[in-house]
Design a protein around this motif. Structure first.
Motif, PDB file in Angstrom:
ATOM      1  N   VAL A 233      31.173  70.495  61.017  1.00 17.85           N
ATOM      2  CA  VAL A 233      32.253  71.382  61.418  1.00 17.85           C
ATOM      3  C   VAL A 233      32.425  71.272  62.926  1.00 17.85           C
ATOM      4  N   ASN A 234      33.657  71.377  63.381  1.00 15.80           N
ATOM      5  CA  ASN A 234      33.950  71.377  64.804  1.00 15.80           C
ATOM      6  C   ASN A 234      33.553  72.747  65.351  1.00 15.80           C
ATOM      7  N   VAL A 235      32.501  72.790  66.177  1.00 13.80           N
ATOM      8  CA  VAL A 235      32.033  74.052  66.749  1.00 13.80           C
ATOM      9  C   VAL A 235      32.431  74.192  68.212  1.00 13.80           C
ATOM     10  N   GLY A 236      33.189  73.246  68.724  1.00 12.04           N
ATOM     11  CA  GLY A 236      33.644  73.313  70.109  1.00 12.04           C
ATOM     12  C   GLY A 236      34.889  74.165  70.259  1.00 12.04           C
ATOM     13  N   GLU A 237      35.304  74.343  71.500  1.00  7.37           N
ATOM     14  CA  GLU A 237      36.507  75.126  71.781  1.00  7.37           C
ATOM     15  C   GLU A 237      37.779  74.301  71.680  1.00  7.37           C
ATOM     16  N   GLY A 238      37.648  72.991  71.783  1.00  5.80           N
ATOM     17  CA  GLY A 238      38.815  72.102  71.699  1.00  5.80           C
ATOM     18  C   GLY A 238      38.747  71.241  70.454  1.00  5.80           C
ATOM     19  N   ARG A 239      39.581  70.240  70.410  1.00  4.36           N
ATOM     20  CA  ARG A 239      39.627  69.328  69.267  1.00  4.36           C
ATOM     21  C   ARG A 239      38.397  68.427  69.239  1.00  4.36           C
ATOM     22  N   LEU A 240      38.022  68.010  68.040  1.00  5.05           N
ATOM     23  CA  LEU A 240      36.904  67.099  67.832  1.00  5.05           C
ATOM     24  C   LEU A 240      37.459  65.703  67.576  1.00  5.05           C
ATOM     25  N   ASP A 241      37.126  64.768  68.448  1.00  5.55           N
ATOM     26  CA  ASP A 241      37.525  63.369  68.306  1.00  5.55           C
ATOM     27  C   ASP A 241      36.281  62.607  67.879  1.00  5.55           C
ATOM     28  N   MET A 242      36.289  62.115  66.636  1.00  9.03           N
ATOM     29  CA  MET A 242      35.099  61.503  66.075  1.00  9.03           C
ATOM     30  C   MET A 242      35.502  60.392  65.108  1.00  9.03           C
ATOM     31  N   VAL A 243      34.700  59.347  65.068  1.00  7.08           N
ATOM     32  CA  VAL A 243      34.895  58.264  64.112  1.00  7.08           C
ATOM     33  C   VAL A 243      33.848  58.434  63.019  1.00  7.08           C
ATOM     34  N   CYS A 244      34.287  58.486  61.764  1.00 13.04           N
ATOM     35  CA  CYS A 244      33.404  58.628  60.605  1.00 13.04           C
ATOM     36  C   CYS A 244      33.431  57.311  59.846  1.00 13.04           C
ATOM     37  N   ILE A 245      32.322  56.570  59.902  1.00 16.79           N
ATOM     38  CA  ILE A 245      32.264  55.225  59.334  1.00 16.79           C
ATOM     39  C   ILE A 245      31.550  55.267  57.987  1.00 16.79           C
ATOM     40  N   HIS A 246      32.242  54.831  56.952  1.00 17.63           N
ATOM     41  CA  HIS A 246      31.697  54.791  55.596  1.00 17.63           C
ATOM     42  C   HIS A 246      31.336  53.346  55.260  1.00 17.63           C
ATOM     43  N   ALA A 247      30.084  53.127  54.851  1.00 13.92           N
ATOM     44  CA  ALA A 247      29.612  51.774  54.539  1.00 13.92           C
ATOM     45  C   ALA A 247      30.069  51.368  53.140  1.00 13.92           C
ATOM     46  N   SER A 248      31.384  51.375  52.966  1.00 11.29           N
ATOM     47  CA  SER A 248      31.978  51.067  51.668  1.00 11.29           C
ATOM     48  C   SER A 248      33.422  50.614  51.880  1.00 11.29           C
ATOM     49  N   GLU A 249      33.885  49.750  51.010  1.00  8.96           N
ATOM     50  CA  GLU A 249      35.268  49.273  51.104  1.00  8.96           C
ATOM     51  C   GLU A 249      36.287  50.342  50.717  1.00  8.96           C
ATOM     52  N   ARG A 250      35.798  51.438  50.104  1.00  4.03           N
ATOM     53  CA  ARG A 250      36.686  52.562  49.770  1.00  4.03           C
ATOM     54  C   ARG A 250      35.874  53.850  49.827  1.00  4.03           C
ATOM     55  N   PHE A 251      36.597  54.974  49.957  1.00  2.07           N
ATOM     56  CA  PHE A 251      35.938  56.279  50.023  1.00  2.07           C
ATOM     57  C   PHE A 251      35.495  56.705  48.631  1.00  2.07           C
ATOM     58  N   ILE A 252      34.234  57.109  48.515  1.00  4.26           N
ATOM     59  CA  ILE A 252      33.702  57.674  47.275  1.00  4.26           C
ATOM     60  C   ILE A 252      32.961  58.938  47.691  1.00  4.26           C
ATOM     61  N   GLN A 253      33.423  60.082  47.221  1.00  4.81           N
ATOM     62  CA  GLN A 253      32.834  61.342  47.654  1.00  4.81           C
ATOM     63  C   GLN A 253      32.664  62.288  46.496  1.00  4.81           C
ATOM     64  N   GLU A 254      31.489  62.910  46.417  1.00  5.42           N
ATOM     65  CA  GLU A 254      31.215  63.931  45.430  1.00  5.42           C
ATOM     66  C   GLU A 254      31.028  65.255  46.160  1.00  5.42           C
ATOM     67  N   ASP A 255      31.977  66.191  45.998  1.00  3.82           N
ATOM     68  CA  ASP A 255      31.850  67.513  46.604  1.00  3.82           C
ATOM     69  C   ASP A 255      30.787  68.308  45.855  1.00  3.82           C
ATOM     70  N   LEU A 256      29.992  69.037  46.615  1.00  5.15           N
ATOM     71  CA  LEU A 256      28.890  69.798  46.026  1.00  5.15           C
ATOM     72  C   LEU A 256      29.133  71.297  46.077  1.00  5.15           C
TER      73      LEU A 256
END
Length: 111
Positions: A88-111
């Protein structure tokens, strides 16, 4: 062979994040270019592959397998496959971040 995806071709979401899935381009990685407001972040989830975050500006709080840590500009955070995580962005401004997934496509299971 190479391909260039020009900024004008990248379509941001409503929160200004850009998603890139590598599969259509012959790449084995996918990524998000995050540009999120304070308080924003995904629900607890996991992937069948590792994920790496590079914080460019702002501050994020990561919860990884029940433990929390904070990361700021220049910090790199890595989580292994199948490990529950969120941030979660806990700063006072915007969060600029790169999220790198070691996969050719996104696969996500919400918990």
């Amino acid at each position: 062979m190479y391909q260039v995806l020009r900024r004008s071709e990248q379509k941001p979401s409503v929160n200004r994040t850009i998603a890139f899935e590598g599969e259509p381009y012959g790449s084995d990685v996918s990524l998000f270019l995050m540009d999120s407001p304070p308080g924003h972040g995904p629900v607890l989830h996991r992937h069948p592959y590792s994920e790496t975050w590079v914080v460019r500006s702002g501050e994020a709080e990561f919860t990884v397998d029940g433990e929390t840590t904070r990361a700021g500009p220049g910090d790199i955070v890595v989580v292994g496959a199948q490990i529950p995580h969120r941030f979660v962005n806990v700063g006072e401004g915007r969060l600029d971040m790169v999220c790198i997934h070691a996969s050719e496509r996104f696969i996500q299971e919400d918990l």
